[in-house]
Motif scaffolding. Structure first.
Motif, PDB file in Angstrom:
ATOM      1  N   LEU A   1       5.047  22.111   4.449  1.00 34.72           N
ATOM      2  CA  LEU A   1       4.177  21.115   3.822  1.00 34.72           C
ATOM      3  C   LEU A   1       4.993  20.024   3.129  1.00 34.72           C
ATOM      4  O   LEU A   1       4.628  18.846   3.166  1.00 34.72           O
ATOM      5  CB  LEU A   1       3.256  21.800   2.815  1.00 34.72           C
ATOM      6  CG  LEU A   1       2.208  22.759   3.398  1.00 34.72           C
ATOM      7  CD1 LEU A   1       1.413  23.418   2.289  1.00 34.72           C
ATOM      8  CD2 LEU A   1       1.278  22.026   4.356  1.00 34.72           C
ATOM      9  N   ARG A   2       6.099  20.406   2.514  1.00 32.70           N
ATOM     10  CA  ARG A   2       6.955  19.417   1.881  1.00 32.70           C
ATOM     11  C   ARG A   2       7.617  18.499   2.910  1.00 32.70           C
ATOM     12  O   ARG A   2       7.805  17.297   2.668  1.00 32.70           O
ATOM     13  CB  ARG A   2       8.018  20.124   1.047  1.00 32.70           C
ATOM     14  CG  ARG A   2       7.451  20.852  -0.173  1.00 32.70           C
ATOM     15  CD  ARG A   2       8.532  21.605  -0.921  1.00 32.70           C
ATOM     16  NE  ARG A   2       7.974  22.267  -2.098  1.00 32.70           N
ATOM     17  CZ  ARG A   2       8.678  23.079  -2.885  1.00 32.70           C
ATOM     18  NH1 ARG A   2       9.972  23.315  -2.617  1.00 32.70           N
ATOM     19  NH2 ARG A   2       8.103  23.662  -3.941  1.00 32.70           N
ATOM     20  N   ILE A   3       7.943  19.076   4.083  1.00 32.73           N
ATOM     21  CA  ILE A   3       8.520  18.250   5.155  1.00 32.73           C
ATOM     22  C   ILE A   3       7.496  17.221   5.645  1.00 32.73           C
ATOM     23  O   ILE A   3       7.834  16.054   5.911  1.00 32.73           O
ATOM     24  CB  ILE A   3       9.003  19.149   6.313  1.00 32.73           C
ATOM     25  CG1 ILE A   3      10.187  19.997   5.850  1.00 32.73           C
ATOM     26  CG2 ILE A   3       9.387  18.304   7.528  1.00 32.73           C
ATOM     27  CD1 ILE A   3      10.683  20.981   6.885  1.00 32.73           C
ATOM     28  N   VAL A   4       6.247  17.645   5.744  1.00 29.41           N
ATOM     29  CA  VAL A   4       5.188  16.710   6.147  1.00 29.41           C
ATOM     30  C   VAL A   4       5.044  15.587   5.128  1.00 29.41           C
ATOM     31  O   VAL A   4       4.868  14.417   5.479  1.00 29.41           O
ATOM     32  CB  VAL A   4       3.856  17.456   6.338  1.00 29.41           C
ATOM     33  CG1 VAL A   4       2.723  16.471   6.587  1.00 29.41           C
ATOM     34  CG2 VAL A   4       3.969  18.454   7.478  1.00 29.41           C
ATOM     35  N   ASP A   5       5.153  15.905   3.853  1.00 32.43           N
ATOM     36  CA  ASP A   5       5.111  14.875   2.810  1.00 32.43           C
ATOM     37  C   ASP A   5       6.268  13.895   2.967  1.00 32.43           C
ATOM     38  O   ASP A   5       6.087  12.669   2.818  1.00 32.43           O
ATOM     39  CB  ASP A   5       5.161  15.530   1.431  1.00 32.43           C
ATOM     40  CG  ASP A   5       3.773  15.725   0.843  1.00 32.43           C
ATOM     41  OD1 ASP A   5       2.917  14.857   1.062  1.00 32.43           O
ATOM     42  OD2 ASP A   5       3.550  16.751   0.187  1.00 32.43           O
TER      43      ASP A   5
ATOM     44  N   THR B   1       2.084   9.136  -6.327  1.00 29.22           N
ATOM     45  CA  THR B   1       2.351  10.537  -5.998  1.00 29.22           C
ATOM     46  C   THR B   1       3.653  11.043  -6.603  1.00 29.22           C
ATOM     47  O   THR B   1       3.726  12.205  -7.046  1.00 29.22           O
ATOM     48  CB  THR B   1       2.387  10.713  -4.475  1.00 29.22           C
ATOM     49  OG1 THR B   1       3.372   9.814  -3.907  1.00 29.22           O
ATOM     50  CG2 THR B   1       1.037  10.419  -3.869  1.00 29.22           C
ATOM     51  N   VAL B   2       4.679  10.209  -6.632  1.00 26.44           N
ATOM     52  CA  VAL B   2       5.967  10.651  -7.187  1.00 26.44           C
ATOM     53  C   VAL B   2       5.915  10.668  -8.712  1.00 26.44           C
ATOM     54  O   VAL B   2       6.344  11.640  -9.356  1.00 26.44           O
ATOM     55  CB  VAL B   2       7.106   9.742  -6.688  1.00 26.44           C
ATOM     56  CG1 VAL B   2       8.423  10.109  -7.381  1.00 26.44           C
ATOM     57  CG2 VAL B   2       7.252   9.873  -5.178  1.00 26.44           C
ATOM     58  N   ALA B   3       5.399   9.585  -9.306  1.00 28.07           N
ATOM     59  CA  ALA B   3       5.334   9.551 -10.765  1.00 28.07           C
ATOM     60  C   ALA B   3       4.381  10.604 -11.314  1.00 28.07           C
ATOM     61  O   ALA B   3       4.630  11.200 -12.373  1.00 28.07           O
ATOM     62  CB  ALA B   3       4.890   8.159 -11.229  1.00 28.07           C
ATOM     63  N   GLY B   4       3.308  10.865 -10.593  1.00 22.62           N
ATOM     64  CA  GLY B   4       2.369  11.879 -11.048  1.00 22.62           C
ATOM     65  C   GLY B   4       2.710  13.280 -10.608  1.00 22.62           C
ATOM     66  O   GLY B   4       2.069  14.253 -11.053  1.00 22.62           O
ATOM     67  N   GLY B   5       3.719  13.419  -9.735  1.00 25.34           N
ATOM     68  CA  GLY B   5       4.116  14.744  -9.261  1.00 25.34           C
ATOM     69  C   GLY B   5       3.056  15.420  -8.409  1.00 25.34           C
ATOM     70  O   GLY B   5       2.930  16.655  -8.437  1.00 25.34           O
ATOM     71  N   VAL B   6       2.288  14.636  -7.668  1.00 28.65           N
ATOM     72  CA  VAL B   6       1.214  15.207  -6.842  1.00 28.65           C
ATOM     73  C   VAL B   6       1.321  14.689  -5.413  1.00 28.65           C
ATOM     74  O   VAL B   6       0.498  13.889  -4.964  1.00 28.65           O
ATOM     75  CB  VAL B   6      -0.172  14.866  -7.433  1.00 28.65           C
ATOM     76  CG1 VAL B   6      -0.458  15.708  -8.664  1.00 28.65           C
ATOM     77  CG2 VAL B   6      -0.274  13.370  -7.785  1.00 28.65           C
ATOM     78  N   PRO B   7       2.344  15.095  -4.637  1.00 34.76           N
ATOM     79  CA  PRO B   7       2.386  14.726  -3.226  1.00 34.76           C
ATOM     80  C   PRO B   7       1.112  15.187  -2.512  1.00 34.76           C
ATOM     81  O   PRO B   7       0.647  16.315  -2.732  1.00 34.76           O
ATOM     82  CB  PRO B   7       3.628  15.447  -2.709  1.00 34.76           C
ATOM     83  CG  PRO B   7       4.445  15.729  -3.920  1.00 34.76           C
ATOM     84  CD  PRO B   7       3.475  15.932  -5.035  1.00 34.76           C
TER      85      PRO B   7
ATOM     86  N   LEU C   1       0.821  -1.215   0.000  1.00 35.34           N
ATOM     87  CA  LEU C   1       0.000   0.000   0.000  1.00 35.34           C
ATOM     88  C   LEU C   1       0.855   1.266   0.000  1.00 35.34           C
ATOM     89  O   LEU C   1       0.621   2.179  -0.808  1.00 35.34           O
ATOM     90  CB  LEU C   1      -0.957  -0.024   1.187  1.00 35.34           C
ATOM     91  CG  LEU C   1      -2.060   1.032   1.163  1.00 35.34           C
ATOM     92  CD1 LEU C   1      -2.933   0.881  -0.077  1.00 35.34           C
ATOM     93  CD2 LEU C   1      -2.927   0.939   2.420  1.00 35.34           C
ATOM     94  N   PRO C   2       1.877   1.385   0.874  1.00 37.87           N
ATOM     95  CA  PRO C   2       2.769   2.549   0.760  1.00 37.87           C
ATOM     96  C   PRO C   2       3.516   2.595  -0.575  1.00 37.87           C
ATOM     97  O   PRO C   2       3.756   3.695  -1.109  1.00 37.87           O
ATOM     98  CB  PRO C   2       3.745   2.353   1.931  1.00 37.87           C
ATOM     99  CG  PRO C   2       3.001   1.534   2.911  1.00 37.87           C
ATOM    100  CD  PRO C   2       2.180   0.609   2.083  1.00 37.87           C
ATOM    101  N   ALA C   3       3.878   1.433  -1.111  1.00 38.57           N
ATOM    102  CA  ALA C   3       4.577   1.429  -2.407  1.00 38.57           C
ATOM    103  C   ALA C   3       3.680   1.980  -3.509  1.00 38.57           C
ATOM    104  O   ALA C   3       4.132   2.755  -4.367  1.00 38.57           O
ATOM    105  CB  ALA C   3       5.015   0.004  -2.749  1.00 38.57           C
ATOM    106  N   ALA C   4       2.404   1.598  -3.474  1.00 42.39           N
ATOM    107  CA  ALA C   4       1.476   2.126  -4.478  1.00 42.39           C
ATOM    108  C   ALA C   4       1.279   3.630  -4.296  1.00 42.39           C
ATOM    109  O   ALA C   4       1.202   4.383  -5.282  1.00 42.39           O
ATOM    110  CB  ALA C   4       0.129   1.399  -4.361  1.00 42.39           C
TER     111      ALA C   4
END
Length: 244
Positions: A189-193, A158-164, A150-153
């Motif tokens: 916000l980026r740190i939270v991601d 989010t990374v491949a789509g550029g939408v954290p 689930l985390p891998a998906a």
């Protein structure tokens, strides 16, 4: 040469558990038959006596003691009767009773009779309890898969789509505030991601435990199932393993 058949069938693609138990049971019957021949103990079959009579030990009980001296000699002795076998007749019959009860014990565990028909609900208590315990134990095994895939998906999307998730949602909300405030809040916000990426497996594992009604803060490690025959050995093993 003698050939032993356990009637377990040929299972080339299965673990040898069934074959091992069947051979153990077959050799146990052979051992008891030899002991019965040596001691003269009566071997009762399942066709002549019912389940309750055999399991309760009513079959093969010695006659009741009376005041007559002649009747005392007819009582089944608990002492060894032959130098060929150190077991008494009563001990041989007790072992034979345990062997005969295996069929009904296996039937209770599997929930079906010898013909494969399901038992009545009143007789399926042991089977249902084991199924429920197995279902609960299975959560310990599937927890690792949930916490991995689930985390891998999530990371892949989010990374491949550029939408954290946090940064994207935060950027949409920051459109309604001033530009200076938006710039100051973008890095948190980026740190939270980033923290979400790091601790997402633990978050998923705890969530899985919550929804399966298990202890939340137990160790995050592999699980091993050990079945012990007595409560004393279980407590000793648990006390030892808890110190590792």
């Amino acid at each position: 040469e003698p050939l032993f058949s356990t009637h377990a069938g040929v299972r080339p693609a299965e673990a040898a558990t069934v074959s091992t138990v069947a051979m153990h049971h077959t050799l146990s019957h052979l051992l008891v038959s030899v002991a019965a021949a040596a001691t003269g103990a009566d071997m009762h079959d399942m066709e002549s006596h019912g389940r309750f009579a055999i399991v309760s030990g009513q079959v093969g009980q010695p006659p009741t003691m009376t005041k007559s001296p002649s009747s005392a000699s007819q009582i089944l002795s608990d002492e060894p009767t032959n130098k060929l076998c150190r077991a008494s007749r009563a001990q041989v019959q007790d072992m034979h009773r345990l062997l005969l009860s295996l069929l009904w014990a296996a039937s209770d565990i599997c929930g079906v009779d010898v013909c494969g028909n399901k038992l009545a609900p009143a007789l399926r208590g042991t089977h249902d309890e084991l199924r429920e315990a197995g279902r609960r134990w299975s959560h310990h095994i599937t927890e690792g898969y949930w916490a991995t895939f689930l985390p891998a998906a999530y990371i892949l999307v989010t990374v491949a789509g550029g939408v954290p998730l946090v940064s994207t949602l935060g950027a949409w909300l920051l459109d309604f505030v001033s530009e200076e405030l938006a710039d100051s809040l973008l890095w948190p916000l980026r740190i939270v991601d980033a923290l979400l990426y790091i601790f997402l497996p633990i978050i998923v594992a705890i969530s899985h435990r919550f929804f399966t009604h298990r202890r939340l803060l137990s160790r995050f490690t592999t699980r091993t199932l050990v079945v012990l025959e007595t409560t004393a050995n279980y407590k000793l093993l648990r006390a030892y393993v808890s110190k590792l």
